[in-house]
Scaffold this active site. Structure first.
Site, PDB file in Angstrom:
ATOM      1  N   TYR A 304      41.417 -29.476  -2.709  1.00 53.26           N
ATOM      2  CA  TYR A 304      40.151 -29.435  -3.454  1.00 53.26           C
ATOM      3  C   TYR A 304      39.557 -28.036  -3.382  1.00 53.26           C
ATOM      4  O   TYR A 304      39.305 -27.506  -2.301  1.00 53.26           O
ATOM      5  CB  TYR A 304      39.158 -30.460  -2.902  1.00 53.26           C
ATOM      6  N   TYR A 348      36.711 -29.427 -13.644  1.00 55.89           N
ATOM      7  CA  TYR A 348      35.908 -29.939 -12.529  1.00 55.89           C
ATOM      8  C   TYR A 348      35.628 -31.412 -12.800  1.00 55.89           C
ATOM      9  O   TYR A 348      34.718 -31.757 -13.543  1.00 55.89           O
ATOM     10  CB  TYR A 348      34.625 -29.128 -12.458  1.00 55.89           C
TER      11      TYR A 348
END
Ligand SMILES: [Zn+2]
Lengths: 395, 138
Positions: A304, A348
């Site tokens: 991430y 995102y």
């Protein structure tokens, strides 16, 4: 685990505010239906839905919209922002292992431009003011009360301070963070779905991008985008009939350490030994122990990447290198990571796209395919309570 | 002085955190402390996280500390702060409160003078209805 990933689905990805002709809710439904189609299933097969903190698209209303005949499992992981994407897939697997459900779809849809933006102004964000204070509408807003009066409105400022401390202790450099940004962008340039496709980046571009919160520059920060992703999980038995190539779920962990809370997002009082970790050391050690896999066995990782510096820290948390060696590990370049472009350069979607790309790698379908990839680590965000998955190629 | 202009967002508070801001109006920096364990905890909560008792009180804290880490914010996430850029946000370690960390601004510093380990002291920043604790170099 007796649970297998059989379907992945994504909508188009655009920059923030790029999708105004379709609701965020509609995108959630689109991604779920695409993932089911990928698996050779329909909404009639679904009996479970899972997402993670911050999702506006309530499972009950998704079930209503999709005409799901009987929803027996609906789950929201309490890990904020990007921390929970792997856990949403993990919870889907738990439901399947416990025979609570047979086909569970994990999803995330994000179109922040269709809603009020944090920092838009107090009258829009917090309607009620008393004695000069805003009345927090929930516990998280009250937590942000320890940051808002100081001009801290988002994760960037908080994470910048963690990264600054890491630089102070270990000599981590801007150039090492730039390597994360540049490598990730190169992957996005091979991925036509990526928001930053066709926008090459050099280390010089990174170093000259505007400072946002020192030491984080614009190109150290993830995109803000519109789009949705979904992942279908089912039993190992049913997976044998899937239309797509199934991907094994070898392990899943989530963990929140003592006094961690919103950590770098809020009051910064996590224990000293956790301050310059991403809080992921517990998740990592349990994952390696439960699966019997060594970090060096991992062929490819989806880490991430809300901030480049936090990726370096995640390398350390997941024991790819020693504490403080995340920067040199990035220079070494031996681990392919974020092969679709990640949050920095693909989209995102709070990290569910990282799970999707992990599946693609193990099917052999990535636009930056790692030859013979058999094991893929997928992590949630560092610096907030997090989670991780270990995915394996089906033999 | 007012460090931030009008139009900044005041702190969102709950019943558990409001006593901090009430004390701030009297220019008192307070943190929650367990009367049983005799230890501070921040953020405050309904119970002591160590003994799980509710024998909690707000205790005055000496406004001296050191910079644990910091950042310079170069982007105005609220339009009112555009003229204030860049401003420094820091995590400040308070030795008078068992090294509790407190997020605030450091004023009267430049990129050359703000460093990890810098000794700082409390200054009160008064607005119409609110006093905000900030820090400056000792
Ligand atoms: Zn106690």
């Amino acid at each position: 685990m007796n649970a297998t990933i059989v379907g992945i689905g994504e909508t188009r990805y655009t920059k923030w505010g790029g999708i105004s002709d379709q609701s965020e809710f509609s995108l959630a439904c689109e991604a779920i239906l695409k993932a089911l189609d990928d698996a050779g299933l329909t909404a009639d097969d679904v009996d479970g839905l899972a997402s993670f903190a911050g999702d506006r698209n309530e499972a009950i209303l998704v079930a209503q919209a999709l005409g799901i005949p009987e929803l027996r499992f609906a789950d929201m992981v309490w890990l904020p922002g990007g921390g929970g994407a792997p856990a949403s897939v993990g919870h889907a697997a738990l439901a399947i292992e416990s025979k609570r459900a047979e086909v569970v779809v994990a999803y995330r849809s994000l179109c922040q431009g269709q809603f009020v933006r944090f920092g838009a102004g107090p009258e829009q964000v917090w309607p009620k003011v008393e004695r000069g204070f805003l009345v927090a509408r929930d516990l998280v807003e009250a937590e942000f009360g320890w940051m808002v009066p100081y001009g801290v409105y988002n994760a960037t400022t908080g994470m910048a301070m963690i990264v600054r401390r890491h630089m102070h202790l270990y000599g981590t450099t801007t150039e090492q963070m730039g390597l994360v940004a540049v490598q990730t962008r190169a992957h996005a340039n091979r991925n036509p779905r990526a928001v930053m496709h066709g926008r090459p980046m050099t280390l010089e571009d990174h170093a000259s991008s505007p400072m946002v919160a020192d030491p984080l520059r614009r190109f150290d920060c993830c995109l803000e985008s519109d789009g949705a992703a979904a992942v279908v999980v089912t039993t190992t038995e049913r997976a044998r009939n899937a239309k797509s190539k199934p991907v094994e779920l070898l392990g899943y962990e989530e963990a929140v350490g003592p006094r961690y809370g919103y950590a770098g997002f809020a009051n910064h009082n996590m224990p000293e030994e956790d301050y310059t970790t991403g809080g992921g050391t517990r998740v990592a050690s349990r994952l390696w122990e439960s699966t019997g896999v060594n970090p060096s066995d991992v062929d490819v990782a989806q880490i991430y990447d809300h901030y480049t510096g936090m990726v370096l820290i995640a390398f350390e948390d997941f024991a790819f290198c020693e504490r403080g060696e995340g920067g040199p590990f990035a220079e070494d370049g031996s681990l392919p990571f974020n092969t679709a472009g990640g949050s920095l350069s693909e989209a995102y979607v709070h990290g569910l796209n990282h799970v999707v790309e992990g599946v693609r790698q193990l099917r052999g379908e990535s636009t930056s395919q790692v030859d013979g990839a058999e094991l893929c680590l997928v992590t949630g965000a560092a610096g907030v309570p997090g989670s991780a998955l270990l995915l394996g190629r089906t033999r | 002085m007012t460090y931030f202009p009008d139009g900044m967002i005041p702190p969102p508070v709950s019943l558990d955190t409001a006593p901090f801001w009430d004390a701030a109006k009297e220019h008192r920096l307070v943190l929650q402390r367990c009367s049983t364990c005799e230890r501070f905890q921040h953020p405050p909560g309904p119970v002591c996280h160590r003994c799980r008792g509710s024998n909690l009180a707000w205790r005055d804290v000496e406004g001296r500390g050191t910079v644990y880490t910091y950042t310079w914010v170069h982007k105005a996430f609220v339009p009112a702060l555009q003229k204030q850029l860049p401003y420094a946000v820091a995590v400040i370690e308070l030795p008078g409160a068992e090294k509790t960390r407190f997020v605030s601004n450091v004023v009267e510093v430049t990129p050359d003078t703000l460093t990890v380990g810098l000794p700082v002291e409390l200054v009160w920043d008064d607005y119409a209805e609110l006093s905000v604790p900030r820090f400056k170099p000792v």
